[in-house]
Design a protein around this motif. Structure first.
Motif, PDB file in Angstrom:
ATOM      1  N   ASN A  79      32.825  41.852   3.693  1.00  0.00           N
ATOM      2  CA  ASN A  79      32.415  41.969   2.291  1.00  0.00           C
ATOM      3  C   ASN A  79      33.394  41.303   1.330  1.00  0.00           C
ATOM      4  O   ASN A  79      33.048  41.058   0.160  1.00  0.00           O
ATOM      5  CB  ASN A  79      32.251  43.444   1.914  1.00  0.00           C
ATOM      6  CG  ASN A  79      31.117  44.108   2.660  1.00  0.00           C
ATOM      7  OD1 ASN A  79      30.088  43.480   2.918  1.00  0.00           O
ATOM      8  ND2 ASN A  79      31.305  45.368   3.038  1.00  0.00           N
ATOM      9  N   THR A 126      25.403  36.939   8.338  1.00  0.00           N
ATOM     10  CA  THR A 126      26.286  37.428   7.280  1.00  0.00           C
ATOM     11  C   THR A 126      27.299  36.327   6.956  1.00  0.00           C
ATOM     12  O   THR A 126      27.300  35.258   7.570  1.00  0.00           O
ATOM     13  CB  THR A 126      27.039  38.686   7.721  1.00  0.00           C
ATOM     14  OG1 THR A 126      28.018  38.313   8.716  1.00  0.00           O
ATOM     15  CG2 THR A 126      26.086  39.725   8.313  1.00  0.00           C
ATOM     16  N   THR A 153      26.585  32.577   2.886  1.00  0.00           N
ATOM     17  CA  THR A 153      25.975  32.903   4.178  1.00  0.00           C
ATOM     18  C   THR A 153      25.060  31.772   4.618  1.00  0.00           C
ATOM     19  O   THR A 153      24.318  31.214   3.806  1.00  0.00           O
ATOM     20  CB  THR A 153      25.154  34.200   4.071  1.00  0.00           C
ATOM     21  OG1 THR A 153      26.018  35.252   3.642  1.00  0.00           O
ATOM     22  CG2 THR A 153      24.533  34.579   5.402  1.00  0.00           C
TER      23      THR A 153
END
Length: 328
Positions: A98, A124, A104
């Motif tokens: 994160n 991700t 991505t």
């Protein structure tokens, strides 16, 4: 300025398309010794800058495992092997996926991309080819006491340091290093082609205050060529075939090469294919190596086959490289 080079694709005995190429070659001291086309062309090395972008990390973490340093220099393919090393690197700064600001995209490796689809999973930021570079930047911030927030901004201490290193290693004035934005949101730095070649000469023959860190980057990339790119990709396949070679591709058909052993001594090379035609890159790389006295083996030649075949396996054309390096 000398005449630029070309890679020509033919069909039916006719030239069908051509890619224009500029090349700069510098020696271990950084002196430009040869060129094809405009050695002073100002252009973006894109991901070929990654060894320089990893230098603050190598300086701050001299004991970092070589595989983690290699993936910090990588445009990786998103295989499970790549992701595992990036996750280890992230954990060193207490960061997670994160915290990555690279964006991505699906894995470059078709098998890894297909496996995600089969599992019903979305990619991700970890799968982004630049996630190792970003993980390394986060660790460099943590070790240098810089904020991790905003680490992709041009005014962040890390990015200012990286710009200065491009100028210093490239023997260029700071104002010659033009700032743009890369596909992964960090600054992209444009500089003269011969200056980019000097950054690879610095890897081929490290010296000065950065010698130890540059040597670790060289050894990491050459010891872990798979992590630098991935299955079937040029960096990964070429480096093991040429002793003493470090190589790093950049988007839009840029390429950087550092050679420790040539008939002319250590050399740094940078070339740019002007239309971004990446299919021409292996042909140019082999032509440059051959021009510099590096024997081109059948295994190397297979990376850039001259005959062109269609989907039925019929030979339909050829690839012709017109590239003459001239002393400057």
């Amino acid at each position: 300025m000398t005449g630029s080079g070309r890679v020509v694709f033919t069909r039916g005995g006719m030239d069908e398309s051509a890619h224009t190429v500029h090349v700069a070659v510098v020696d271990g001291s950084g002196r430009q010794v040869a060129a094809c086309g405009d050695g002073g062309l100002v252009t973006f090395p894109r991901s070929s800058s990654k060894p320089v972008q990893a230098l603050p990390l190598a300086l701050a973490a001299p004991e970092l495992p070589a595989d983690e340093l290699a993936v910090a220099c990588a445009s990786h393919a998103g295989t499970p092997e790549h992701l595992a090393v990036v996750e280890r690197l992230l954990a060193r700064s207490g960061s997670t996926v994160n915290d990555l600001r690279c964006g991505t995209h699906p894995p470059f490796d078709p098998d890894a991309a297909a496996a995600l689809i089969r599992r019903g999973e979305r990619p991700t930021s970890l799968h982004h080819n630049c996630s190792g570079k970003h993980a390394g930047m986060l660790l460099a911030c943590a070790l240098n006491g810089w904020p991790r927030d905003g680490y992709t901004d041009p005014g962040h201490p890390l990015q200012r340091r990286i710009r200065a290193l491009h100028a210093e290693l490239g023997q260029a004035e700071l104002q010659q290093v033009v700032v743009g934005t890369d596909g992964c949101s960090v600054p992209a730095f444009a500089l003269p082609l011969h200056a980019a070649a000097r950054t690879f000469a610095a890897l081929a023959q490290p010296s000065g205050e950065y010698a130890g860190a540059l040597e670790r980057i060289f050894r990491a990339m050459t010891a872990h060529p798979f992590l630098v790119a991935g299955p079937g990709r040029l960096d990964t396949t070429l480096m093991p075939l040429v002793p003493g070679l470090v190589a790093k591709m950049g988007a839009e058909a840029f390429y950087g090469l550092g050679l420790r052993s040539t008939p002319h001594g250590p050399l740094g090379v940078a070339f740019k294919i002007m239309d971004g035609g990446e299919r021409a890159r292996p042909h140019v790389a082999l032509a440059v190596l051959e021009a510099l006295g590096i024997p081109v083996t059948p295994e190397m030649r297979a990376l850039a086959p001259a005959p062109l075949h269609n989907w039925a396996g019929r030979e339909v054309g050829t690839v012709r490289v017109e590239l003459q390096l001239r002393e400057v």
